[in-house]
Design a protein around this motif. Structure first.
Motif, mmCIF file in Angstrom:
data_model
loop_
_atom_site.group_PDB
_atom_site.id
_atom_site.type_symbol
_atom_site.label_atom_id
_atom_site.label_comp_id
_atom_site.label_asym_id
_atom_site.label_seq_id
_atom_site.Cartn_x
_atom_site.Cartn_y
_atom_site.Cartn_z
ATOM 1 N N ALA A 137 0.830 -1.199 0.000
ATOM 2 C CA ALA A 137 0.000 0.000 0.000
ATOM 3 C C ALA A 137 0.866 1.252 0.000
ATOM 4 N N LYS A 138 2.013 1.191 0.664
ATOM 5 C CA LYS A 138 2.919 2.346 0.716
ATOM 6 C C LYS A 138 3.427 2.714 -0.672
ATOM 7 N N GLU A 139 3.841 1.699 -1.429
ATOM 8 C CA GLU A 139 4.337 1.959 -2.783
ATOM 9 C C GLU A 139 3.205 2.449 -3.681
ATOM 10 N N ALA A 140 2.014 1.869 -3.526
ATOM 11 C CA ALA A 140 0.875 2.292 -4.332
ATOM 12 C C ALA A 140 0.542 3.759 -4.052
ATOM 13 N N ARG A 141 0.626 4.173 -2.798
ATOM 14 C CA ARG A 141 0.366 5.577 -2.454
ATOM 15 C C ARG A 141 1.397 6.498 -3.117
ATOM 16 N N ALA A 142 2.644 6.071 -3.067
ATOM 17 C CA ALA A 142 3.708 6.890 -3.642
ATOM 18 C C ALA A 142 3.513 7.063 -5.152
ATOM 19 N N LEU A 143 3.169 5.981 -5.835
ATOM 20 C CA LEU A 143 2.959 6.048 -7.286
ATOM 21 C C LEU A 143 1.705 6.850 -7.631
ATOM 22 N N LEU A 144 0.637 6.646 -6.856
ATOM 23 C CA LEU A 144 -0.598 7.386 -7.119
ATOM 24 C C LEU A 144 -0.394 8.873 -6.846
ATOM 25 N N THR A 145 0.397 9.203 -5.846
ATOM 26 C CA THR A 145 0.691 10.606 -5.563
ATOM 27 C C THR A 145 1.428 11.256 -6.729
ATOM 28 N N GLN A 146 2.416 10.563 -7.267
ATOM 29 C CA GLN A 146 3.131 11.081 -8.439
ATOM 30 C C GLN A 146 2.167 11.292 -9.599
ATOM 31 N N VAL A 159 -1.208 11.775 -9.582
ATOM 32 C CA VAL A 159 -2.184 12.856 -9.445
ATOM 33 C C VAL A 159 -1.511 14.229 -9.426
ATOM 34 N N GLN A 160 -0.304 14.302 -8.924
ATOM 35 C CA GLN A 160 0.401 15.584 -8.951
ATOM 36 C C GLN A 160 0.763 15.959 -10.379
ATOM 37 N N ARG A 161 1.094 14.980 -11.190
ATOM 38 C CA ARG A 161 1.346 15.240 -12.616
ATOM 39 C C ARG A 161 0.057 15.713 -13.280
ATOM 40 N N MET A 162 -1.061 15.068 -12.950
ATOM 41 C CA MET A 162 -2.353 15.446 -13.519
ATOM 42 C C MET A 162 -2.746 16.869 -13.127
ATOM 43 N N VAL A 163 -2.541 17.213 -11.856
ATOM 44 C CA VAL A 163 -2.886 18.561 -11.397
ATOM 45 C C VAL A 163 -2.093 19.603 -12.171
ATOM 46 N N GLY A 164 -0.791 19.392 -12.284
ATOM 47 C CA GLY A 164 0.042 20.343 -13.019
ATOM 48 C C GLY A 164 -0.388 20.506 -14.463
ATOM 49 N N LEU A 165 -0.817 19.406 -15.055
ATOM 50 C CA LEU A 165 -1.256 19.437 -16.452
ATOM 51 C C LEU A 165 -2.607 20.119 -16.590
ATOM 52 N N PHE A 166 -3.536 19.801 -15.701
ATOM 53 C CA PHE A 166 -4.901 20.292 -15.839
ATOM 54 C C PHE A 166 -5.065 21.777 -15.517
ATOM 55 N N VAL A 167 -4.187 22.356 -14.725
ATOM 56 C CA VAL A 167 -4.327 23.780 -14.419
ATOM 57 C C VAL A 167 -3.533 24.645 -15.389
ATOM 58 N N SER A 168 -2.842 24.023 -16.336
ATOM 59 C CA SER A 168 -2.084 24.792 -17.323
ATOM 60 C C SER A 168 -3.030 25.436 -18.330
ATOM 61 N N ARG A 169 -2.599 26.553 -18.906
ATOM 62 C CA ARG A 169 -3.418 27.237 -19.918
ATOM 63 C C ARG A 169 -3.660 26.331 -21.121
ATOM 64 N N GLN A 170 -2.693 25.491 -21.427
ATOM 65 C CA GLN A 170 -2.799 24.610 -22.587
ATOM 66 C C GLN A 170 -4.018 23.704 -22.502
ATOM 67 N N ILE A 179 0.381 24.442 -3.717
ATOM 68 C CA ILE A 179 -0.717 24.194 -2.772
ATOM 69 C C ILE A 179 -1.607 23.070 -3.293
ATOM 70 N N LEU A 180 -1.929 23.113 -4.584
ATOM 71 C CA LEU A 180 -2.790 22.083 -5.173
ATOM 72 C C LEU A 180 -2.105 20.716 -5.176
ATOM 73 N N LYS A 181 -0.813 20.689 -5.446
ATOM 74 C CA LYS A 181 -0.088 19.417 -5.429
ATOM 75 C C LYS A 181 -0.057 18.830 -4.017
ATOM 76 N N SER A 182 0.117 19.691 -3.030
ATOM 77 C CA SER A 182 0.108 19.231 -1.646
ATOM 78 C C SER A 182 -1.273 18.695 -1.280
ATOM 79 N N HIS A 183 -2.303 19.391 -1.764
ATOM 80 C CA HIS A 183 -3.673 18.933 -1.524
ATOM 81 C C HIS A 183 -3.913 17.571 -2.169
ATOM 82 N N ALA A 184 -3.426 17.390 -3.396
ATOM 83 C CA ALA A 184 -3.588 16.112 -4.100
ATOM 84 C C ALA A 184 -2.904 14.986 -3.337
ATOM 85 N N ALA A 185 -1.730 15.270 -2.788
ATOM 86 C CA ALA A 185 -1.024 14.261 -1.997
ATOM 87 C C ALA A 185 -1.843 13.897 -0.755
ATOM 88 N N GLY A 186 -2.507 14.900 -0.174
ATOM 89 C CA GLY A 186 -3.352 14.650 0.992
ATOM 90 C C GLY A 186 -4.549 13.774 0.652
#
Length: 234
Positions: free
Chosen positions: A104-113, A115-126, A214-221
């Motif tokens: 579960a620890k590894e799954a959390r780490a991978l899922l965090t990576q 969703v943080q990638r998704m957040v960065g992508l989705f809030v971009s102007r592109q 802030i959003l990436k930290s929230h996603a990790a939470g």
């Protein structure tokens, strides 16, 4: 015979490829703004700065361009997550081959990576034009939605579901885990699909570097909250 120093060393650019790329890139935005019916071939050609005949020549017509735009959109999004997606899938395949369960620890780490990638992508102007295109297809799905879903959305949601199931200690194919995964993914998509509401609620003028952190930290939470007592089966 000596080479002319002024002659190009590489192949000449293909004008056809450039024309198709312009049409594909701009048509995502035009179709997203006006819909399939409202996006005339004249609007599409003018937005791309190409001859009107380029659409039937390269794509067979507006419908062909629409499907190709959906495939192009899936490829763009896929390109942004390809490296991480490969890492996760290869890790899962290796564990499956060894008959070992991911922790579960590894799954959390991978899922965090992920969703943080998704957040960065989705809030971009592109991603603004992508969202308009996809939202229209969500409301009235066509063959274009199938291309986006089959090539990027479906595989990404399934991969997230595998990690969510591991964290919860449940079968990823179960109805509960699939619903949990959709709700979880939705909690990330809201930052693009309800972007104006997010800015208003957070009292932000825009999402800059500080807001993104802030959003990436929230996603990790959100990932950390998976599997707590409220997530466990009675």
């Amino acid at each position: 015979m000596m080479k002319n120093k002024n002659s190009p060393s590489g192949p000449k650019p293909d004008r056809g490829d450039a024309t198709k790329e312009k049409l594909l890139s701009t048509s995502i935005d035009v179709f997203g703004r006006y819909g399939f019916d409202g996006a005339s071939t004249r609007k599409l050609a003018d937005a791309a700065g190409v001859n009107l005949q380029a659409i039937p020549y390269y794509f067979g017509g507006k419908e062909g361009l629409y499907i190709a735009a959906a495939e192009h959109l899936a490829a763009i999004i896929g390109g942004h997550v390809a490296d991480l997606r490969t890492v996760i899938l290869e890790r899962l395949a290796r564990l499956d081959a060894e008959g070992v369960a991911m922790s579960a620890k590894e799954a959390r780490a991978l899922l965090t990576q992920m969703v943080q990638r998704m957040v960065g992508l989705f809030v971009s102007r592109q991603s603004e034009s992508w969202a308009r295109f996809i939202i229209r297809e969500q409301m009235e799905p066509t063959e274009a939605f199938a291309r986006v879903y089959d090539n990027i959305m479906g595989p990404m949601i399934s991969m997230a579901g595998r990690l969510v199931g591991t964290i919860l200690g449940e079968d990823p194919a179960s109805e509960r885990v699939r619903l949990k995964t959709l709700s979880f993914v939705g909690s990330i998509l809201v930052f693009r699909m309800a972007h104006a509401a997010v800015l208003r609620q957070m009292r932000w003028d825009a999402v800059g570097p500080a807001e993104l952190e802030i959003l990436k930290s929230h996603a990790a939470g959100l990932v950390e909250g998976l599997g707590d007592n409220t997530d466990r089966q009675p």
